[in-house]
Every structure is written in C-alpha cells, then in structure tokens.
Enzyme design. Structure first.
Site, mmCIF file in Angstrom:
data_model
loop_
_atom_site.group_PDB
_atom_site.id
_atom_site.type_symbol
_atom_site.label_atom_id
_atom_site.label_comp_id
_atom_site.label_asym_id
_atom_site.label_seq_id
_atom_site.Cartn_x
_atom_site.Cartn_y
_atom_site.Cartn_z
ATOM 1 N N HIS A 115 1.474 4.932 10.711
ATOM 2 C CA HIS A 115 0.109 4.431 10.586
ATOM 3 C C HIS A 115 -0.043 3.842 9.186
ATOM 4 O O HIS A 115 0.542 4.354 8.220
ATOM 5 C CB HIS A 115 -0.901 5.574 10.783
ATOM 6 N N ASP A 117 -2.165 3.908 6.845
ATOM 7 C CA ASP A 117 -2.625 4.698 5.692
ATOM 8 C C ASP A 117 -1.541 5.632 5.153
ATOM 9 O O ASP A 117 -1.782 6.379 4.203
ATOM 10 C CB ASP A 117 -3.886 5.500 6.045
ATOM 11 N N HIS A 118 -0.344 5.558 5.735
ATOM 12 C CA HIS A 118 0.768 6.380 5.237
ATOM 13 C C HIS A 118 1.886 5.535 4.614
ATOM 14 O O HIS A 118 2.819 6.085 4.044
ATOM 15 C CB HIS A 118 1.307 7.268 6.366
ATOM 16 N N HIS A 211 0.804 13.598 17.526
ATOM 17 C CA HIS A 211 -0.117 12.553 17.067
ATOM 18 C C HIS A 211 -0.062 11.364 18.030
ATOM 19 O O HIS A 211 -0.154 10.217 17.622
ATOM 20 C CB HIS A 211 0.301 12.159 15.637
HETATM 21 ZN ZN LIG Z 1 -3.406 8.972 8.770
HETATM 22 ZN ZN LIG Z 2 -1.907 8.786 11.755
#
Ligand SMILES: [Zn+2]
Ligand SMILES: [Zn+2]
Length: 358
Positions: A115, A117-118, A211
C-alpha cells in the site's frame, strides 16, 4: 531606592535591546548562533544508540488519511551493527532528520506490504542514506512483488540519480548506491515464520497477517540480545501476531477506531461525498484498538504501542474516544504511539525506557 530600581531596570532594558539589535542586525552574531544550533542538533543521537540495547523509534504513526501530526508508516530499529527501517511511508524521512537519527548504515528496509503509505517515502530514505555514505544498493525486503516496487522506483528516479552522480561525483554518490536491491521474502503459509535476516545477534522473522485483498501481507519480529519488538503491519485482528509475537517486549500494532470512522463516514455521506464508502470499506482489514489489545494480551507482551492511527486524534478527548473499551481488557502497558516515540530496551533487563524525541 526607587531611583536605584528604575536605573537597574533601565540598564537591563538597554542590555536586552543591545542584544536584540546584535542578533537582528549583525550577520556575524546570527551565523555564530546558527553554528551552535546546528552543532548541538547534530550531536544528539549518535551517542545514544549504544549496542547494548535494542532501540526502536517511530518515525511515522499515521495512515493515508491526512494528518498534520503524523507521517505515514515508518519505524527504525537500531540493533548493534544493524539498522532496519520498517515501512517507509511519506514523511518518515522528515521525522528521522528532525530527530537527528543516522541513516547512513541502513542494513535494509522491511516492507510489510505495498500500500502506498508504506512505500511512498522510500526515495527520500534511499537518497539520504546514499548521501550519508551508503555505497551498495539499498536492500529492500518484502513480500513477492517487491521486485516490481524496486524496479519502479529505480526507473522513476534514474534521471534524478544521474544528475546527482554527475553533480557530486561518483566518489560521493556511488552508482550502485542509487538503486534498490529487492529481496523477496516468501512466507509459504500462515503457520510458518521465515527468518529474513540473521547476523551479529540480530534476527528478523516475517510472518503472515490478514489484510486482504492485499496478499500476502507480513508482520515482522526483530530479536536482539534477548529483547524483541514486533510490528503487526496492516492487519485485521489476527492471532498470528500473538503467535509470532509471543513473549515479545513490545508489539507495535496498527489500530483503526471503527466507532470513530463510522462517524466520519456518516458525516461524509450526509454531504454526499463519495469517500464515505472508503470509511466503511477500510474497516474490514484493520484492527480496532480493543482487538489489538486482545492480541497483545494473548502474546503476553509488556508494551502495546498503537500505530497507523486512524482517524486523526487532534486532542486529548479524541484520544480518550480512540481508547474506549481498551482499559476493560488491558489496564497497563498500552499507549498511543506518536512520531518521535523512542523505546530503549537494554540487554539483560526487563526495562523499556520511553523517550519523547519531539
Ligand atoms: Zn497502511
Ligand atoms: Zn495497508
């Protein structure tokens, strides 16, 4: 007597005015002051990171949702000779720099999943560790797909890398150091923990978390000199974090307060904002603070630290609402993480020292 006091006050005022004038109008005084600030800022953490402890610093405790107080997912772990960054979301590097933490000798970056944001802060961390002296390609550990991410960043930044090498010279910026070196970590199933790295007393283990539709997504455990920290990565409530985090000193667990996100969704829906759907969708693949607390209890961990905090918590009241229900099941050893939380775990001890770097 009154005259004497008045004279003293006047003298102080004159001195203060003279000092202010010197600071405001003299280039030399300004430069001397800046020089002192720079030196004292830079001296800070090199000395603190001794090899007789496991050091964990949170450099990003936010999510993709905008939050002026939190960078996106980022942590850095110092363990003797080795340094690991765990996820590299946007703004993580800004925090590391602000806290004066060294990044020149990063052993590798552990990516829990892809993702944005990682991974969106990877280029900044790579550039700054390259400038700080890293000569080899930056090792990027992650689930299958990490080679695509590495190749993509390498390509997107190839022009930038070329300019920097041309400008500063290959002795300063080595050609090899411009790139990522992807290392695919294959965790075959939920029951298997895979040793990602082992050297000089440092062991890194990857395990699967939940996830979906992101699959596979990993959590990581880092052990050093009898001390340990576990990162859940992004996951809904998953017993695997407890299984592979069993006995860990610290679990850094993601948390989304569903009862608050529901209200955000309602508010957006009332305005006809299509993003209200996102507020409902995201709840099925994250863990609530209460669920994370249950996992931490099951693992028997000493300290649970919430990260990837959703939603934004602008004040103490919001923090209280975020933590609603947690104290019913976990009375001690729980805190909301923040950018600049530094945990020091000395070897041969049960202690967890908490330092605020902000
Ligand atoms: Zn995240
Ligand atoms: Zn995530």
């Amino acid at each position: 007597m009154k005259r004497l006091v008045a004279a003293a006050v006047a003298a102080v005022l004159v001195l203060f005015a003279a000092g202010f004038a010197a600071l405001w109008f003299s280039d030399d005084v300004q430069d001397a002051m800046l020089r002192r600030v720079v030196q004292s800022n830079m001296a800070f953490n090199d000395a603190v990171l001794d090899p007789e402890a496991l050091h964990v610093v949170l450099c990003g405790t936010g999510s993709p949702m905008p939050d002026p107080d939190r960078a996106q997912s980022c942590a850095i772990v110092y363990a003797g000779e080795h340094v690991f960054v765990v996820d590299a979301g946007l703004g993580g590097w800004d925090r590391l720099a602000a806290f004066g933490l060294p990044v020149g000798n990063i052993t590798g970056v552990l990516i829990t999943h892809f993702h944005s944001d990682h991974i969106s802060g990877l280029p900044d961390i790579a550039l700054n560790s390259w400038a700080s002296g890293r000569r080899e390609a930056l090792a990027l550990y992650g689930p299958p797909g990490v080679e695509t991410v590495a190749a993509g960043f390498d390509l997107a930044y190839s022009l930038d890398d070329g300019y920097r090498i041309a400008h500063h010279g290959p002795d300063f910026f080595s050609e090899e150091g411009a790139n990522f070196r992807p290392i695919t970590v294959d965790v075959p199933d939920r029951d298997t923990g895979v040793t990602v790295f082992e050297d000089a007393g440092v062991k890194v283990t990857a395990f699967r978390v939940s996830h979906e539709p992101v699959e596979p997504a990993y959590g990581f455990r880092i052990d050093y000199k009898g001390r340990s920290v576990v990162f859940s990565g992004d996951t809904k409530e998953d017993r695997n974090v407890a299984t592979f985090g069993a006995g860990a000193d610290v679990i850094v667990h993601e948390a989304l307060a569903a009862h608050m996100v529901d209200l955000l969704g309602e508010g957006l829906a009332a305005r006809g904002d299509r993003r209200s759907k996102v507020m409902y969708d995201i709840q099925d693949y994250h863990a609530t603070p209460v669920q994370a607390a249950k996992v931490a209890n099951e693992a028997g961990t000493k300290l649970l630290v919430y990260t990837h905090v959703v939603p934004r918590l602008p004040n103490a009241l919001a923090e209280r609402v975020f933590l609603r229900g947690v104290s019913d099941i976990r009375k001690r050893g729980v805190m909301i993480g923040y950018d600049g939380l530094y945990l020091r775990l000395p070897a041969g001890s049960e202690k967890i020292e908490t330092i605020d770097l902000r």
